[in-house]
Design a protein around this motif. Structure first.
Motif, PDB file in Angstrom:
ATOM      1  N   PHE A 249      39.642  33.054  22.484  1.00 16.98           N
ATOM      2  CA  PHE A 249      40.449  33.898  21.611  1.00 16.98           C
ATOM      3  C   PHE A 249      40.256  33.491  20.149  1.00 16.98           C
ATOM      4  O   PHE A 249      40.088  34.332  19.270  1.00 16.98           O
ATOM      5  N   ALA A 250      40.260  32.196  19.896  1.00 20.11           N
ATOM      6  CA  ALA A 250      40.167  31.688  18.529  1.00 20.11           C
ATOM      7  C   ALA A 250      38.792  31.919  17.911  1.00 20.11           C
ATOM      8  O   ALA A 250      38.671  31.933  16.686  1.00 20.11           O
ATOM      9  N   GLN A 251      37.761  32.112  18.730  1.00 19.46           N
ATOM     10  CA  GLN A 251      36.403  32.288  18.206  1.00 19.46           C
ATOM     11  C   GLN A 251      35.885  33.719  18.323  1.00 19.46           C
ATOM     12  O   GLN A 251      34.735  33.984  17.995  1.00 19.46           O
TER      13      GLN A 251
ATOM     14  N   SER B  47      53.901  14.834  11.637  1.00 20.33           N
ATOM     15  CA  SER B  47      54.058  16.214  11.224  1.00 20.33           C
ATOM     16  C   SER B  47      52.673  16.823  10.990  1.00 20.33           C
ATOM     17  O   SER B  47      51.802  16.191  10.396  1.00 20.33           O
ATOM     18  N   ALA B  48      52.466  18.050  11.488  1.00 21.35           N
ATOM     19  CA  ALA B  48      51.182  18.734  11.329  1.00 21.35           C
ATOM     20  C   ALA B  48      51.414  20.149  10.794  1.00 21.35           C
ATOM     21  O   ALA B  48      52.378  20.813  11.169  1.00 21.35           O
ATOM     22  N   ALA B  49      50.523  20.591   9.908  1.00 22.41           N
ATOM     23  CA  ALA B  49      50.578  21.958   9.390  1.00 22.41           C
ATOM     24  C   ALA B  49      49.949  22.895  10.417  1.00 22.41           C
ATOM     25  O   ALA B  49      48.884  22.607  10.957  1.00 22.41           O
ATOM     26  N   VAL B  50      50.610  23.998  10.693  1.00 19.85           N
ATOM     27  CA  VAL B  50      50.074  25.032  11.582  1.00 19.85           C
ATOM     28  C   VAL B  50      50.034  26.324  10.775  1.00 19.85           C
ATOM     29  O   VAL B  50      51.061  26.772  10.267  1.00 19.85           O
ATOM     30  N   VAL B  51      48.821  26.888  10.616  1.00 19.31           N
ATOM     31  CA  VAL B  51      48.664  28.116   9.830  1.00 19.31           C
ATOM     32  C   VAL B  51      48.262  29.261  10.754  1.00 19.31           C
ATOM     33  O   VAL B  51      47.637  29.042  11.800  1.00 19.31           O
ATOM     34  N   ILE B  52      48.632  30.476  10.354  1.00 23.97           N
ATOM     35  CA  ILE B  52      48.314  31.661  11.141  1.00 23.97           C
ATOM     36  C   ILE B  52      47.957  32.806  10.198  1.00 23.97           C
ATOM     37  O   ILE B  52      48.525  32.926   9.113  1.00 23.97           O
ATOM     38  N   ALA B  53      47.007  33.605  10.616  1.00 26.64           N
ATOM     39  CA  ALA B  53      46.634  34.822   9.894  1.00 26.64           C
ATOM     40  C   ALA B  53      46.877  36.000  10.825  1.00 26.64           C
ATOM     41  O   ALA B  53      46.404  36.009  11.963  1.00 26.64           O
ATOM     42  N   THR B  54      47.637  36.972  10.344  1.00 28.78           N
ATOM     43  CA  THR B  54      47.897  38.196  11.099  1.00 28.78           C
ATOM     44  C   THR B  54      47.332  39.364  10.311  1.00 28.78           C
ATOM     45  O   THR B  54      47.638  39.519   9.130  1.00 28.78           O
ATOM     46  N   GLY B  55      46.494  40.167  10.952  1.00 25.12           N
ATOM     47  CA  GLY B  55      45.920  41.336  10.310  1.00 25.12           C
ATOM     48  C   GLY B  55      46.663  42.583  10.719  1.00 25.12           C
ATOM     49  O   GLY B  55      47.189  42.677  11.828  1.00 25.12           O
TER      50      GLY B  55
ATOM     51  N   GLU C  70      47.488  42.277  14.705  1.00 24.98           N
ATOM     52  CA  GLU C  70      46.681  41.427  15.577  1.00 24.98           C
ATOM     53  C   GLU C  70      46.597  40.033  14.957  1.00 24.98           C
ATOM     54  O   GLU C  70      46.345  39.892  13.765  1.00 24.98           O
ATOM     55  N   VAL C  71      46.814  39.007  15.769  1.00 27.63           N
ATOM     56  CA  VAL C  71      46.620  37.639  15.298  1.00 27.63           C
ATOM     57  C   VAL C  71      45.124  37.433  15.110  1.00 27.63           C
ATOM     58  O   VAL C  71      44.336  37.621  16.042  1.00 27.63           O
ATOM     59  N   LEU C  72      44.730  37.065  13.894  1.00 29.95           N
ATOM     60  CA  LEU C  72      43.317  36.887  13.579  1.00 29.95           C
ATOM     61  C   LEU C  72      42.868  35.455  13.811  1.00 29.95           C
ATOM     62  O   LEU C  72      41.724  35.208  14.191  1.00 29.95           O
ATOM     63  N   GLY C  73      43.743  34.518  13.555  1.00 35.81           N
ATOM     64  CA  GLY C  73      43.370  33.120  13.746  1.00 35.81           C
ATOM     65  C   GLY C  73      44.539  32.202  13.495  1.00 35.81           C
ATOM     66  O   GLY C  73      45.578  32.603  12.956  1.00 35.81           O
ATOM     67  N   PHE C  74      44.359  30.954  13.892  1.00 35.18           N
ATOM     68  CA  PHE C  74      45.368  29.918  13.710  1.00 35.18           C
ATOM     69  C   PHE C  74      44.650  28.581  13.661  1.00 35.18           C
ATOM     70  O   PHE C  74      43.527  28.453  14.154  1.00 35.18           O
ATOM     71  N   ALA C  75      45.287  27.607  13.039  1.00 33.57           N
ATOM     72  CA  ALA C  75      44.697  26.271  12.959  1.00 33.57           C
ATOM     73  C   ALA C  75      45.800  25.262  12.714  1.00 33.57           C
ATOM     74  O   ALA C  75      46.872  25.595  12.201  1.00 33.57           O
ATOM     75  N   ALA C  76      45.526  24.030  13.068  1.00 34.03           N
ATOM     76  CA  ALA C  76      46.456  22.926  12.829  1.00 34.03           C
ATOM     77  C   ALA C  76      45.711  21.828  12.076  1.00 34.03           C
ATOM     78  O   ALA C  76      44.528  21.587  12.310  1.00 34.03           O
ATOM     79  N   GLY C  77      46.420  21.200  11.140  1.00 33.90           N
ATOM     80  CA  GLY C  77      45.818  20.122  10.357  1.00 33.90           C
ATOM     81  C   GLY C  77      46.879  19.211   9.798  1.00 33.90           C
ATOM     82  O   GLY C  77      48.075  19.409  10.017  1.00 33.90           O
ATOM     83  N   ASP C  78      46.438  18.212   9.046  1.00 35.75           N
ATOM     84  CA  ASP C  78      47.360  17.219   8.497  1.00 35.75           C
ATOM     85  C   ASP C  78      48.278  17.785   7.419  1.00 35.75           C
ATOM     86  O   ASP C  78      49.425  17.379   7.291  1.00 35.75           O
ATOM     87  N   SER C  79      47.758  18.719   6.606  1.00 39.75           N
ATOM     88  CA  SER C  79      48.552  19.275   5.508  1.00 39.75           C
ATOM     89  C   SER C  79      47.976  20.623   5.106  1.00 39.75           C
ATOM     90  O   SER C  79      46.909  21.016   5.562  1.00 39.75           O
ATOM     91  N   GLU C  80      48.675  21.312   4.207  1.00 36.77           N
ATOM     92  CA  GLU C  80      48.206  22.595   3.673  1.00 36.77           C
ATOM     93  C   GLU C  80      47.388  22.371   2.404  1.00 36.77           C
ATOM     94  O   GLU C  80      47.612  22.993   1.380  1.00 36.77           O
ATOM     95  N   SER C  81      46.418  21.511   2.470  1.00 35.09           N
ATOM     96  CA  SER C  81      45.592  21.219   1.300  1.00 35.09           C
ATOM     97  C   SER C  81      44.650  22.386   1.007  1.00 35.09           C
ATOM     98  O   SER C  81      44.429  23.264   1.834  1.00 35.09           O
ATOM     99  N   TRP C  82      44.062  22.354  -0.186  1.00 41.57           N
ATOM    100  CA  TRP C  82      43.090  23.379  -0.554  1.00 41.57           C
ATOM    101  C   TRP C  82      41.943  23.379   0.444  1.00 41.57           C
ATOM    102  O   TRP C  82      41.507  24.436   0.894  1.00 41.57           O
ATOM    103  N   ALA C  83      41.440  22.202   0.814  1.00 41.29           N
ATOM    104  CA  ALA C  83      40.310  22.114   1.746  1.00 41.29           C
ATOM    105  C   ALA C  83      40.668  22.711   3.107  1.00 41.29           C
ATOM    106  O   ALA C  83      39.839  23.386   3.731  1.00 41.29           O
TER     107      ALA C  83
END
Length: 143
Positions: free
Chosen positions: A12-14, A42-50, A58-71
């Motif tokens: 789904f994610a790819q 604590s982890a950042a979880v981001v989501i994109a909905t189109g 439709e959910v386009l994608g999601f990701a988890a990381g250490d923070s909401e940094s620019w990178a």
């Protein structure tokens, strides 16, 4: 059972995103506790909905990381672009400096420079069907 679920989530994610145009993209993030290297952090979880021009979400994608940094945001949006996301006319998000910086340098397929206004509802631009502006930069369903 987990391996089977991991496979489905990975597929789904790819999946390609070029099957339709999503002129409207909503980006959001939250923080959740997650286990990493035998500790809870604590982890950042981001989501994109189109949203299509017809109003289908439709959910386009999601990701988890250490923070909401620019990178982190840059990699997340780069991955969406690489899967075929294009033709975005309006991005709706909170006013996160790292996200705004990335969208200025790497637009998600805006038809013209400045066609995306993260953190603000694009004044004068039509929104998705059935969605009206609410407050500063948010969007909500019409009553």
């Amino acid at each position: 059972m987990c391996a089977e679920l991991d496979g489905k989530v990975g597929a789904f994610a790819q999946r390609p995103l070029d099957h339709t145009v999503f002129p409207y993209v909503f980006l959001d993030a939250t923080y959740r506790k997650a286990r990493s290297q035998h500790r809870i952090a604590s982890a950042a979880v981001v989501i994109a909905t189109g949203v299509t021009a017809e109003g289908r979400r439709e959910v386009l994608g999601f990701a988890a990381g250490d923070s909401e940094s620019w990178a982190f945001w840059a990699e997340f949006l780069r991955e969406l672009r690489s899967r075929g996301l294009d033709g975005v006319r309006l991005v709706v998000s909170d006013s996160h400096a790292a996200l705004e910086e990335d969208l200025v340098h790497q637009p998600l397929g805006a038809a013209e420079p400045g066609g995306q206004t993260p953190g603000r509802c694009g004044a004068g631009l039509p929104g998705p069907p059935g969605v009206a502006p609410v407050g500063r930069g948010g969007a909500g369903r019409d009553a």
